[in-house]
Design an enzyme around this catalytic site. Structure first.
Site, PDB file in Angstrom:
ATOM      1  N   GLY A   1       0.835  -1.201   0.000  1.00 11.99           N
ATOM      2  CA  GLY A   1       0.000   0.000   0.000  1.00 11.99           C
ATOM      3  C   GLY A   1       0.863   1.240   0.000  1.00 11.99           C
ATOM      4  O   GLY A   1       2.039   1.201  -0.377  1.00 11.99           O
ATOM      5  N   SER A   2       0.297   2.339   0.431  1.00 12.79           N
ATOM      6  CA  SER A   2       1.005   3.615   0.391  1.00 12.79           C
ATOM      7  C   SER A   2       2.137   3.647   1.409  1.00 12.79           C
ATOM      8  O   SER A   2       2.107   2.951   2.437  1.00 12.79           O
ATOM      9  CB  SER A   2       0.038   4.762   0.666  1.00 12.79           C
ATOM     10  OG  SER A   2      -0.338   4.779   2.037  1.00 12.79           O
TER      11      SER A   2
ATOM     12  N   GLY B   1       2.284   2.451   5.257  1.00 17.09           N
ATOM     13  CA  GLY B   1       3.350   1.501   5.564  1.00 17.09           C
ATOM     14  C   GLY B   1       4.163   1.922   6.775  1.00 17.09           C
ATOM     15  O   GLY B   1       4.529   1.087   7.609  1.00 17.09           O
TER      16      GLY B   1
ATOM     17  N   GLU C   1       5.728  -3.398   0.945  1.00 17.89           N
ATOM     18  CA  GLU C   1       5.905  -2.989  -0.452  1.00 17.89           C
ATOM     19  C   GLU C   1       5.031  -1.766  -0.644  1.00 17.89           C
ATOM     20  O   GLU C   1       3.806  -1.863  -0.626  1.00 17.89           O
ATOM     21  CB  GLU C   1       5.512  -4.134  -1.392  1.00 17.89           C
ATOM     22  CG  GLU C   1       5.999  -3.923  -2.816  1.00 17.89           C
ATOM     23  CD  GLU C   1       5.007  -3.146  -3.656  1.00 17.89           C
ATOM     24  OE1 GLU C   1       5.244  -1.931  -3.862  1.00 17.89           O
ATOM     25  OE2 GLU C   1       4.014  -3.737  -4.084  1.00 17.89           O
TER      26      GLU C   1
ATOM     27  N   CYS D   1       2.046   1.078  -8.316  1.00 14.63           N
ATOM     28  CA  CYS D   1       3.256   1.592  -7.679  1.00 14.63           C
ATOM     29  C   CYS D   1       4.475   1.444  -8.573  1.00 14.63           C
ATOM     30  O   CYS D   1       5.451   2.177  -8.421  1.00 14.63           O
ATOM     31  CB  CYS D   1       3.480   0.893  -6.347  1.00 14.63           C
ATOM     32  SG  CYS D   1       3.563  -0.914  -6.490  1.00 14.63           S
TER      33      CYS D   1
END
Length: 486
Positions: free
Chosen positions: A234-235, A239, A256, A292
């Site tokens: 995620g963002s 994170g 990630e 991403c």
């Protein structure tokens, strides 16, 4: 389950091998293409998330999963892979309505998941103790043991393949899991539970799927001491919160997160139409820019800048944006009204900061319903500006000029992120030399990606690596050295 069309319907929570009514009611699951409610999702209470964790804990500590041989666990994962392959059309239909997947993304978004499960099965069967050459007098073996209970938190942009990849790697390593999909794509996770429940011999409690909408319920999956590892995609902002919350009990973490990757076109590159189409896809239009791994900064030398921008602009204007149900649509919608507003605000901010709009910048003509945004190209951007530094997560490509190879490398590395990237050039040795100097987790040269290599990032793009063969399973395991008399 009555009232279902394929995999779309009003699911219950999946806890300890049973379908359970949610205690906190239900919430609407909105299609980004039509803005209509396609189903209602079960809103797990804090207590029910705790029950899912308890089920996974029991299944690991006392259930048959931990006593199965690697080959037996591999058999269960092979069953899952086969079921995913057989139901791929239904998962694709779900992806079209729940997260706006178009036909040219199907292999990446859907079909790859069956391969991932089959690959995890193959790897599970190879797990074994390894001799270790040490300096001691006896013999040393190195074994990798499952961590225990893994909480898996997945995003809304590639939900099905990420759910499958993380769950199957964790299971192949011998762990039990609690999966929490994004509230924007809850059916992706619940549909996976439905397949596991109906088509595999995975024991009850080994896989649990909960879909809470509240931060309080979700946060339990990062703080509860019964959890041994958190696997998050995620963002970067979230994170960092996950990392902080999990740190109190020193959980193992795989993060990630975001990216603002650079694609560098060297001055000797042969700029073909095929190359530019790949650049546009990899930099801008892939899943409407909601990835991403996008190379959302394009670095061009002065000698090629104007020509490449003109040709890319023409290609971007030719992209067919539309309903994912249309087989000719090349790019679908953004995930939500909030994401649409966020992308529009980023573009407006860039223009206020002096960027120039080559093409795009708004809603496509004729698409008044749905969260659609045109492929957008911006030039005249300062490398330190917000649009060149922040992840937009929309179909927005920022073009930057550079003077020479050293300048291109400096601009590419001028980022808090380091996830992906690309270099294009006629002299392959030179291009590889530039690629080696970019601080990023993966990088492609002349369109040749790293394949099934370990995936993850530098800096705020996270740490740990997904995939990459047996190393990906070891991310979900703890190494243990055993010294034995000769």
């Amino acid at each position: 389950m009555a009232g279902f069309v394929g995999l779309v319907g009003d699911y219950q929570l999946y806890i300890d091998g049973r379908w359970v009514e949610p205690r906190d009611g239900r919430y609407d699951d909105i299609s980004p293409a039509t803005e209509e409610t396609i189903a209602t999702a079960p809103d797990a209470s804090v207590g029910q998330v705790g029950e899912a964790i308890a089920a996974a804990r029991r299944a690991f500590d006392d259930g048959p999963w931990g006593t199965m041989s690697p080959q037996e666990r591999a058999g269960c994962l092979s069953q899952l892979g086969e079921a995913l392959r057989e139901r791929a059309d239904e998962f694709f239909a779900l992806s079209q309505v729940e997260w706006g997947c178009v036909a040219n993304e199907r292999v990446m978004q859907i079909d790859s998941s069956a391969y991932m499960s089959a690959r995890a099965a193959q790897l599970a069967a190879t797990l074994t103790d390894e001799p270790f050459a040490g300096m001691g007098a006896g013999t040393t073996v190195l074994r990798h043991e499952p961590l225990g209970v893994v909480s898996i938190l997945t995003p809304w942009n590639f939900p099905h393949c990420l759910n499958v990849m993380k769950v199957t790697n964790a299971l192949a390593a011998g762990n039990t899991v609690v999966l929490k999909p994004s509230p924007l794509t809850p059916l992706a996770g619940l549909a996976l539970a439905r397949i596991i429940d109906a088509h595999t011999d995975i024991p009850p409690g080994v896989v649990n799927v909960v879909t809470p909408s509240t931060v309080e319920a979700a946060k339990l999956l990062t703080t509860d001491p019964r959890i041994d590892m958190v696997s998050f995609t995620g963002s970067s902002a979230v994170g960092c919160e996950v990392m902080s919350a999990a740190g109190h009990t020193m959980k193992r973490i795989l993060l990630e997160c975001g990216g603002k990757s650079a694609s560098i076109v060297l001055d000797d590159a042969q700029v073909t139409d095929d190359m530019l189409r790949q650049v546009l896809f990899d930099c801008c239009s892939l899943h409407a820019g909601q990835a991403c791994i996008l190379h959302s900064r394009l670095l061009l030398p002065d000698s090629k800048h104007d020509e490449v921008v003109d040709r890319l602009g023409a290609l971007a204007r030719a992209v067919k944006v539309g309903d994912p149900a249309d087989p000719d649509a090349q790019m679908g919608p953004l995930i939500s009204a909030a994401q649409l507003a966020r992308v529009a605000a980023h573009v407006a901010g860039a223009l206020n900061d002096g960027a120039k709009l080559v093409t795009g910048g708004g809603r496509p003509a004729g698409l008044d319903v749905g969260f659609y945004f045109e492929p957008t190209i911006l030039t005249g951007v300062d490398p330190d500006s917000t649009i060149a530094q922040e992840e937009v997560f929309g179909p927005v490509l920022t073009v930057l000029r550079y003077r020479d190879d050293d300048d291109a490398i400096a601009i590419a590395n001028n980022s808090r992120y380091g996830l992906s990237g690309a270099v294009w050039g006629a002299d392959v040795d030179r291009a590889v030399g530039v690629a080696r100097r970019i601080r990023t987790g993966q990088i492609a040269v002349n369109g040749c990606g790293p394949g099934d290599a370990p995936f993850g990032g530098f800096k705020l793009s996270g740490f740990g690596r997904e995939g990459g063969g047996i190393a990906g399973l070891h991310q979900y395991m703890e190494p243990k050295a055993i010294g034995m008399p000769a």
